[in-house]
Write a protein that holds these residues in place. Structure first.
Motif, PDB file in Angstrom:
ATOM      1  N   ARG A 192       0.842  -1.201   0.000  1.00 55.44           N
ATOM      2  CA  ARG A 192       0.000   0.000   0.000  1.00 55.44           C
ATOM      3  C   ARG A 192       0.877   1.251   0.000  1.00 55.44           C
ATOM      4  O   ARG A 192       0.620   2.216  -0.728  1.00 55.44           O
ATOM      5  CB  ARG A 192      -0.887  -0.003   1.246  1.00 55.44           C
ATOM      6  CG  ARG A 192      -1.638   1.291   1.481  1.00 55.44           C
ATOM      7  CD  ARG A 192      -2.505   1.222   2.724  1.00 55.44           C
ATOM      8  NE  ARG A 192      -1.744   1.226   3.945  1.00 55.44           N
ATOM      9  CZ  ARG A 192      -1.888   2.132   4.922  1.00 55.44           C
ATOM     10  NH1 ARG A 192      -2.762   3.111   4.794  1.00 55.44           N
ATOM     11  NH2 ARG A 192      -1.180   2.057   6.020  1.00 55.44           N
ATOM     12  N   ARG A 247      -5.821   0.413   0.188  1.00 55.02           N
ATOM     13  CA  ARG A 247      -5.763  -0.259   1.500  1.00 55.02           C
ATOM     14  C   ARG A 247      -6.588  -1.538   1.496  1.00 55.02           C
ATOM     15  O   ARG A 247      -6.150  -2.577   2.010  1.00 55.02           O
ATOM     16  CB  ARG A 247      -6.255   0.698   2.584  1.00 55.02           C
ATOM     17  CG  ARG A 247      -6.415   0.061   3.955  1.00 55.02           C
ATOM     18  CD  ARG A 247      -6.625   1.081   5.060  1.00 55.02           C
ATOM     19  NE  ARG A 247      -7.470   2.186   4.654  1.00 55.02           N
ATOM     20  CZ  ARG A 247      -8.807   2.177   4.737  1.00 55.02           C
ATOM     21  NH1 ARG A 247      -9.433   1.106   5.172  1.00 55.02           N
ATOM     22  NH2 ARG A 247      -9.504   3.237   4.367  1.00 55.02           N
ATOM     23  N   ASN A 248      -7.793  -1.485   0.926  1.00 54.24           N
ATOM     24  CA  ASN A 248      -8.639  -2.681   0.891  1.00 54.24           C
ATOM     25  C   ASN A 248      -8.031  -3.783   0.046  1.00 54.24           C
ATOM     26  O   ASN A 248      -8.078  -4.959   0.424  1.00 54.24           O
ATOM     27  CB  ASN A 248     -10.033  -2.317   0.368  1.00 54.24           C
ATOM     28  CG  ASN A 248     -10.985  -1.911   1.476  1.00 54.24           C
ATOM     29  OD1 ASN A 248     -11.619  -2.741   2.106  1.00 54.24           O
ATOM     30  ND2 ASN A 248     -11.041  -0.614   1.747  1.00 54.24           N
ATOM     31  N   GLN A 251      -5.169  -5.534   1.916  1.00 51.62           N
ATOM     32  CA  GLN A 251      -5.409  -6.248   3.176  1.00 51.62           C
ATOM     33  C   GLN A 251      -5.466  -7.758   2.953  1.00 51.62           C
ATOM     34  O   GLN A 251      -5.389  -8.534   3.913  1.00 51.62           O
ATOM     35  CB  GLN A 251      -6.679  -5.731   3.848  1.00 51.62           C
ATOM     36  CG  GLN A 251      -7.981  -6.120   3.181  1.00 51.62           C
ATOM     37  CD  GLN A 251      -9.180  -5.670   3.996  1.00 51.62           C
ATOM     38  OE1 GLN A 251      -9.131  -5.678   5.219  1.00 51.62           O
ATOM     39  NE2 GLN A 251     -10.255  -5.272   3.330  1.00 51.62           N
ATOM     40  N   ARG A 253      -3.200  -9.435   0.660  1.00 46.98           N
ATOM     41  CA  ARG A 253      -2.127  -9.347  -0.337  1.00 46.98           C
ATOM     42  C   ARG A 253      -1.759 -10.701  -0.951  1.00 46.98           C
ATOM     43  O   ARG A 253      -1.208 -10.746  -2.045  1.00 46.98           O
ATOM     44  CB  ARG A 253      -0.887  -8.661   0.249  1.00 46.98           C
ATOM     45  CG  ARG A 253      -0.262  -9.339   1.435  1.00 46.98           C
ATOM     46  CD  ARG A 253       0.970  -8.559   1.950  1.00 46.98           C
ATOM     47  NE  ARG A 253       2.048  -8.563   0.982  1.00 46.98           N
ATOM     48  CZ  ARG A 253       2.517  -7.454   0.391  1.00 46.98           C
ATOM     49  NH1 ARG A 253       2.025  -6.274   0.694  1.00 46.98           N
ATOM     50  NH2 ARG A 253       3.503  -7.543  -0.468  1.00 46.98           N
ATOM     51  N   GLY A 260     -10.000  -8.240  -1.985  1.00 48.77           N
ATOM     52  CA  GLY A 260      -9.948  -6.941  -1.324  1.00 48.77           C
ATOM     53  C   GLY A 260     -10.989  -5.985  -1.873  1.00 48.77           C
ATOM     54  O   GLY A 260     -11.595  -5.214  -1.112  1.00 48.77           O
ATOM     55  N   ARG A 320     -15.233  -3.760   8.426  1.00 47.67           N
ATOM     56  CA  ARG A 320     -14.969  -4.174   9.810  1.00 47.67           C
ATOM     57  C   ARG A 320     -16.169  -3.861  10.713  1.00 47.67           C
ATOM     58  O   ARG A 320     -16.466  -4.598  11.652  1.00 47.67           O
ATOM     59  CB  ARG A 320     -13.710  -3.489  10.340  1.00 47.67           C
ATOM     60  CG  ARG A 320     -12.430  -3.958   9.660  1.00 47.67           C
ATOM     61  CD  ARG A 320     -11.212  -3.222  10.211  1.00 47.67           C
ATOM     62  NE  ARG A 320     -10.004  -3.548   9.457  1.00 47.67           N
ATOM     63  CZ  ARG A 320      -9.252  -4.611   9.688  1.00 47.67           C
ATOM     64  NH1 ARG A 320      -9.581  -5.450  10.645  1.00 47.67           N
ATOM     65  NH2 ARG A 320      -8.163  -4.829   8.967  1.00 47.67           N
TER      66      ARG A 320
END
Length: 354
Positions: A192, A247-248, A251, A253, A260, A320
């Motif tokens: 990221r 970022r998504n 997460q 990877r 993601g 989340r």
């Protein structure tokens, strides 16, 4: 005066060595702050050279610690050096340097994450964004614990032309865990952080410092990285939106990138919108996050922005938070039952139907 004579006039008078200062003030690197001292002035001089010509320049040094890099910056001729140090133990040693370089070194006892650098230097050094960078540099041997939040903060500043980048395309020369920011497509180090840096800056890996050069020795080698903000970012979308997509995706990877992407959307419309976003971006959903190119990330971000334009509530969705609510339901609780717990976390945003 000759050029060599002028440079000599910038050099500091004889002082205790950095190692002697560490002993004098009983300084130890704090493991919980991930501090690693660099005592070899040949290496600190080499780091400073990567920043370019510092003669009469304005410089902000992040976390100077015992002042090894600080000495090299002053010896390189910086006319105005601001050092931002959070740890009180290092202030006496820095004051010694300030006395040895009268009028050239300002000490800020504070946290770089909250320091207002846009107020730290004269406005007249500013340059229009489209022109050459201003005569202002950020230099630092960053503790690993602060490096990620600090770089994300600075990248957002670059996108919005705020903070240190209110003066123009301010350049940065920083130490980082090797290859974290310069990793190319397909590299195991691709992350990221590397995507966020490379879409906004020209990022150059200058050289590697072996871990054994630091006290105490870190577990990894350290890269010296130079950043110059781009006139136009490679992704033309708001920073928060870009950061959300990247970022998504990272997460998960080790999984396919569509995993993601799925977490950008509520369960009720997850599959449908993921397929639409991947098709609109024309990206193979079975690529791993590390295999995606910057143009592919740009296509994914643009596709997500297109979906959000039609359904703005997507921007407030948090995967989340959805998991947390499901966990409460499985325990027979309601959000009201955990009101005190929620008061210390980010409250959920209501979703409109997909």
């Amino acid at each position: 005066m000759s050029a060599s004579g002028k440079l000599a006039s910038f050099r500091l008078p004889p002082l205790p060595t950095v190692g002697e200062l560490i002993k004098l003030y009983n300084l130890r690197a704090e493991k919980q702050l991930s501090q690693n001292f660099l005592l070899d002035l040949r290496l600190t001089d080499k780091i400073v050279r990567q920043a370019g010509n510092l003669r009469d320049a304005h410089v902000c040094e992040v976390g100077p610690g015992p002042g090894g890099l600080t000495r090299s910056i002053l010896n390189a001729g910086a006319g105005d050096l601001v050092v931002v140090e959070k740890d009180t133990r290092f202030i006496p040693g820095l004051k010694l340097l300030s006395e040895a370089a009268p009028g050239r070194l300002r000490i800020v006892h504070g946290d770089i994450l909250t320091y207002r650098m846009d107020r730290g230097f004269p406005v007249n050094i500013s340059k229009p964004w489209e022109e050459d960078p201003p005569n202002l540099h950020i230099i630092g041997n960053l503790p690993f614990s602060v490096s990620t939040p600090l770089i994300i903060k600075w990248m957002e500043n670059i996108a919005n032309r705020t903070g240190p980048f209110a003066y123009g395309r301010t350049r940065l020369t920083l130490t980082f865990q090797k290859e974290r920011l310069t990793a190319s497509t397909g590299s195991k180090q691709r992350s990221r952080l590397s995507i966020m840096a490379q879409y906004l800056c020209t990022v150059h890996n200058c050289f590697t410092i072996p871990g054994r050069a630091f006290v105490p020795k870190p577990e990894v080698d350290v890269g010296v990285v130079h950043f110059t903000p781009l006139v136009q970012p490679q992704i033309q979308q708001p920073f928060k939106l870009v950061e959300r997509v990247v970022r998504n995706i990272f997460q998960f990877r080790r999984k396919y990138c569509h995993k993601g992407v799925e977490k950008l959307f509520p369960a009720a419309c997850r599959i449908e919108l993921t397929q639409e976003m991947m098709q609109k971006a024309d990206v193979d959903p079975t690529l791993r996050p590390t295999e995606l190119t910057l143009p592919q990330f740009r296509a994914l971000v643009n596709a997500y922005a297109h979906l959000c334009a039609y359904e703005p509530s997507l921007l407030s969705y948090e995967y989340r938070e959805e998991l947390r609510m499901k966990h409460l339901e499985s325990q027979g609780k309601t959000p009201m039952d955990t009101h005190m717990e929620k008061s210390t976390s980010t409250p959920p945003s209501p979703l409109q139907p997909c």
